[in-house]
Design a protein around this motif. Sequence first.
Motif, mmCIF file in Angstrom:
data_model
loop_
_atom_site.group_PDB
_atom_site.id
_atom_site.type_symbol
_atom_site.label_atom_id
_atom_site.label_comp_id
_atom_site.label_asym_id
_atom_site.label_seq_id
_atom_site.Cartn_x
_atom_site.Cartn_y
_atom_site.Cartn_z
ATOM 1 N N LEU A 1 0.862 -1.175 0.000
ATOM 2 C CA LEU A 1 0.000 0.000 0.000
ATOM 3 C C LEU A 1 0.897 1.223 0.000
ATOM 4 N N ALA A 2 0.752 2.084 -0.997
ATOM 5 C CA ALA A 2 1.637 3.236 -1.131
ATOM 6 C C ALA A 2 0.840 4.533 -0.986
ATOM 7 N N PHE A 3 1.412 5.458 -0.223
ATOM 8 C CA PHE A 3 0.761 6.747 0.019
ATOM 9 C C PHE A 3 1.759 7.874 -0.168
ATOM 10 N N GLU A 4 1.314 8.927 -0.863
ATOM 11 C CA GLU A 4 2.147 10.109 -1.083
ATOM 12 C C GLU A 4 1.936 11.097 0.049
ATOM 13 N N GLY A 5 2.371 10.746 1.216
ATOM 14 C CA GLY A 5 2.290 11.652 2.349
ATOM 15 C C GLY A 5 1.703 11.006 3.576
ATOM 16 N N GLY A 6 2.026 11.617 4.700
ATOM 17 C CA GLY A 6 1.617 11.078 5.984
ATOM 18 C C GLY A 6 0.132 11.157 6.262
ATOM 19 N N THR A 7 -0.500 12.236 5.836
ATOM 20 C CA THR A 7 -1.926 12.406 6.125
ATOM 21 C C THR A 7 -2.749 11.282 5.519
ATOM 22 N N ALA A 8 -2.517 10.979 4.249
ATOM 23 C CA ALA A 8 -3.270 9.912 3.582
ATOM 24 C C ALA A 8 -2.996 8.558 4.228
ATOM 25 N N ALA A 9 -1.753 8.316 4.592
ATOM 26 C CA ALA A 9 -1.405 7.042 5.229
ATOM 27 C C ALA A 9 -2.091 6.888 6.580
ATOM 28 N N LEU A 10 -2.100 7.964 7.360
ATOM 29 C CA LEU A 10 -2.731 7.878 8.681
ATOM 30 C C LEU A 10 -4.243 7.765 8.571
ATOM 31 N N GLN A 11 -4.830 8.390 7.555
ATOM 32 C CA GLN A 11 -6.271 8.200 7.325
ATOM 33 C C GLN A 11 -6.552 6.739 7.013
#
Length: 125
Positions: free
Chosen positions: A33-43
Amino acid sequence: MTDRSVLVIDDDPAALALTKLALSRIDPTLKVLAFEGGTAALQHMDAVDDEGPPNPSLVLLDWNLPFMHGREVLEFLRQKHAPQQGCAIVVVVTTSVAQTDIDQAHDLGATDYMVKIPDFNDFCE
């Protein structure tokens, strides 16, 4: 509970793509699972809590993220997703070689700290 998934957090789309490719070569059965930033990952992690699927078994975290720094992401992961809840391995993968960054990452609970390797084959190793 953990599963065989890896959460990759990096603001560089090329780094995300290369990390996903490297992980697929290492173990094609991993769910990445890849996320461009911390906010999206934490959501996403909050949704994991709400819906009940397992936490990832590994988090690869870029340190110098915009908007929400890697230290903030790591603090959140360690406070809300403690090792006993399944988010045990967090590896900071970054370009920073600053000792203060290395020390801070370890103080905040990073399992390891790795400087990004520019050669793809070396990175896979």
